[in-house]
Design an enzyme around this catalytic site. Structure first.
Site, mmCIF file in Angstrom:
data_model
loop_
_atom_site.group_PDB
_atom_site.id
_atom_site.type_symbol
_atom_site.label_atom_id
_atom_site.label_comp_id
_atom_site.label_asym_id
_atom_site.label_seq_id
_atom_site.Cartn_x
_atom_site.Cartn_y
_atom_site.Cartn_z
ATOM 1 N N GLY A 1 -2.610 26.722 57.548
ATOM 2 C CA GLY A 1 -2.156 28.101 57.421
ATOM 3 C C GLY A 1 -1.445 28.570 58.670
ATOM 4 C CG HIS B 1 18.984 52.028 59.400
ATOM 5 N ND1 HIS B 1 19.574 50.917 58.856
ATOM 6 C CD2 HIS B 1 19.087 51.890 60.750
ATOM 7 C CE1 HIS B 1 20.026 50.134 59.830
ATOM 8 N NE2 HIS B 1 19.744 50.706 60.990
ATOM 9 N N GLY C 1 -3.348 32.592 63.453
ATOM 10 C CA GLY C 1 -4.038 33.876 63.405
ATOM 11 C C GLY C 1 -4.694 34.221 62.093
ATOM 12 C CD GLU D 1 17.335 54.031 64.271
ATOM 13 O OE1 GLU D 1 16.888 53.610 63.180
ATOM 14 O OE2 GLU D 1 17.685 53.271 65.183
#
Length: 643
Positions: A213, A438, A216, A435
């Protein structure tokens, strides 16, 4: 405790022998130094000149003289120390006949010491034999240590850390978000507890289980939980602990590890990062003799032990594609356990585990935090909870609030706020429109995620501002329309800059990178290109690490892919400019409000948007789900990059 004490007494034997050898060597060196010092002192204090010797002979002070080769040992008459006559020495500077006449004239007793040839031979032999004997003893001690599992200093000794169940203190209750992996390993634990019901039907304990995997996700934690649930000793070490500069040391450590494990059976051996020694053997580019010998020894040991004694091998890696096929075959690692990124339910469980010892107030909604952290692994979530607790203390609160958790998510993703970074008025305006571009494109498209937050406060990871999107629910597939909407959203910031300022800046670097990655994946991996159709043109490498896609086509096809990517990005950019141009007045109002406030929430943004558009009721927009594993981020953030 008794087992640990017995083990300690066995291990003390070689250490005591080594300490005794060091003491003996120190004593020998000390004696040699003392003898040399005494000889030097003796020569310095009792040495006289030959002229002084003649004067003493003429004055009648000499009692006896012993001639030793070219040295004279002189005994004086009057001088005594502690009742013993004083002896001095000098080097003979005249012929023996002249000295004999001088001593006879002065009536001095004299004689000549005849050296024994046997003694000379013995001394010369001892001078050669003693150093050789000492060297043989030292080499013998070193070889004994080597045969016992290590070269001098325990180089070939296993470095595995041994734990008993009480020392690990970890059970399956401490592992959350990995229900399927726990279920696979629970069978192994049950076999160690109740082997009879399995052996009665003819089943055998798996020799090994490979935990695979991303970093973490809790592979090491799961291995310790297996040992804690099974109540057996747990030997833990990393694959790099086997590898040394000397050829053969790694194989020696493997042998020593399995010998110790067999003595403590039933037990569990856990090898973390097994790819350090388990890489596929390849002679095309030259091999690594030390690593390959270590791998060969590991393969032989895994074939040689009896599973009926309860010896289980667990290994973890995030690079299963590089492991040697001989290591992965049934009979060695019989079971592969996938420890993948947790889903929404798993993230909620992980947050609860890490938050159980943290004081939380009534505003905390862990479900919302889990939804906002799509793609995060257990270590990320643990770090976010800890950062939230630190923020609460920093702000003088006794409990963690939802605001602290959301701020911690941003700290982990984009860093802390840089309050000392002061942008000029023009730059603040550019970042603000970027921004808002977006956010406005996302609001105007039905397949976009809702806006959670817009800010133009710089962050320590290089972002001058960003827009945070949070999905309303978790999904696992992306449609073509949703990916196209994602591309338009990524390029909305650059489009706003060109529309408002008639120029572009470097702030869209991260947006362009992400948009290019998505567009290339659509064409080469997802079969969403009209030109190439369903042809797979790339394959994923290092699935559990960076998930980078490598092209699997010719150079001419790669050139055509680049043209398709450019075509798709240009189409998305034109769509972003069209949407923003048609809603220029809305963009100006939101940008002006953002410049004043610096940070606005998704609710404030939507309120201004609805007022400007004349929308009375909140309209539920379409949702965009999580990105696939190879392109997914914990949160979709469109940021203005710093130069």
């Amino acid at each position: 405790m008794e087992q640990n004490q017995n083990k300690g007494s066995k291990d003390d034997g070689p250490k005591n022998k080594q300490s005794l050898l060091v003491v003996v060597i120190c004593l020998m060196m000390g004696l040699i130094v003392v003898n040399l010092f005494s000889i030097l002192t003796k020569n310095q204090t009792n040495q006289i000149n030959y002229s002084e010797f003649i004067e003493k002979v003429n004055d009648g002070e000499v009692k006896e003289v012993v001639i030793k080769s070219d040295t004279l040992e002189i005994t004086l008459k009057e001088q005594k120390i502690m009742g013993q006559p004083v002896k001095v020495y000098t080097t003979m500077s005249e012929s023996l006949d002249e000295l004999t006449k001088r001593l006879e004239k002065a009536d001095v007793t004299f004689g000549r010491e005849q050296p024994s040839p046997v003694a000379e031979v013995i001394l010369s032999v001892l001078g050669m034999v003693i150093p050789i004997v000492v060297m043989i003893l030292l080499l013998s001690f070193m070889f004994k240590r080597m045969n016992g599992g290590g070269i001098m200093g325990g180089v070939g000794k296993s470095k595995a850390k041994a734990y008993v169940q009480k020392e690990t203190g970890i059970t399956f209750k401490d592992v959350a978000g990995q229900d399927e992996a726990k279920e696979s390993l629970q069978e192994v634990v049950d076999f160690l507890h109740n082997p009879g019901k399995y052996t009665a039907i003819g089943a055998k304990l798996p020799k090994g289980a490979l935990l695979v995997g991303p970093p973490g996700t809790g592979k090491t934690l799961l291995a310790k939980a297996v040992a804690g649930e099974a109540h057996v000793p747990f030997f833990s070490l990393s694959g790099s602990d086997f590898v040394e500069m000397f050829v053969g040391v790694g194989a020696s450590r493997v042998r020593d590890l399995f010998e110790e494990a067999k003595k403590n059976a039933p037990c569990i051996i856990f090898i973390d990062e097994v790819d350090a020694i388990g890489k596929s053997r390849d002679s095309r580019y030259g091999g690594n003799d030390e690593r390959e010998q270590t791998l060969n020894q590991l393969l032989a040991e895994m074939d040689g032990f009896d599973t009926s004694k309860g010896l289980l091998i667990l290994a973890a890696t995030n690079r299963p594609e590089v492991l040697d096929p001989a290591l992965l075959r049934p009979g060695r690692f019989d079971r592969r356990v996938i420890v993948d990124r947790p889903d929404l339910k798993g993230r909620v469980s992980i947050l609860k585990v890490h938050a159980k010892n943290v004081s939380l107030d009534e505003t905390v909604d862990l479900d919302a935090i889990a939804l906002a952290t799509s793609g995060a692994v257990g270590s990320d979530l643990a770090n976010m909870v800890n950062e939230a607790a630190i923020l609460a203390v920093k702000n003088g609160r006794s409990a963690v609030s939802q605001k602290d958790l959301l701020e911690a998510v941003e700290v982990v993703l984009v860093g802390k706020e840089k309050k000392d970074r002061i942008l000029s008025t023009e730059e603040r305006k550019i970042v603000s429109y970027h921004e808002v571009g977006h956010a406005l494109v996302s609001a105007l498209q039905k397949d976009s995620e809702p806006v959670q937050k817009i800010t133009i406060v710089p962050r320590t990871m290089g972002a001058l501002g960003y827009v945070m999107h949070v999905p309303e629910e978790e999904k696992f597939l992306n449609t073509r329309k949703e990916l196209e909407a994602m591309l338009v959203g990524y390029l909305g910031g650059r489009a706003a800059e060109e529309i408002v300022f008639d120029t572009v800046t470097t702030g869209a670097a991260n947006d362009i990178e992400q948009a290019t990655k998505v567009a290339r994946a659509m064409i080469t991996q997802y079969g969403m290109s009209d030109r190439f159709g369903l042809m797979g043109l790339a394959e994923t490498q290092n699935q559990y690490l960076d998930g980078r896609a490598m092209l699997n086509c010719g150079d001419s096809t790669a050139t055509e892919i680049d043209h398709e990517v450019m075509k798709l990005l240009k189409k998305s950019y034109d769509e972003a400019k069209r949407l923003l141009s048609e809603n220029r007045d809305v963009m100006d109002k939101i940008a002006e409000f953002l410049i004043q406030k610096e940070t606005i929430t998704g609710k404030e943004f939507m309120k201004i948007f609805r007022e400007a558009k004349g929308i009375q009721e909140p309209e539920v927009k379409g949702r965009i789900e999580e990105k696939p594993a190879e392109t997914e981020k914990p949160l979709q953030i469109s940021e203005t990059a710093e130069m």
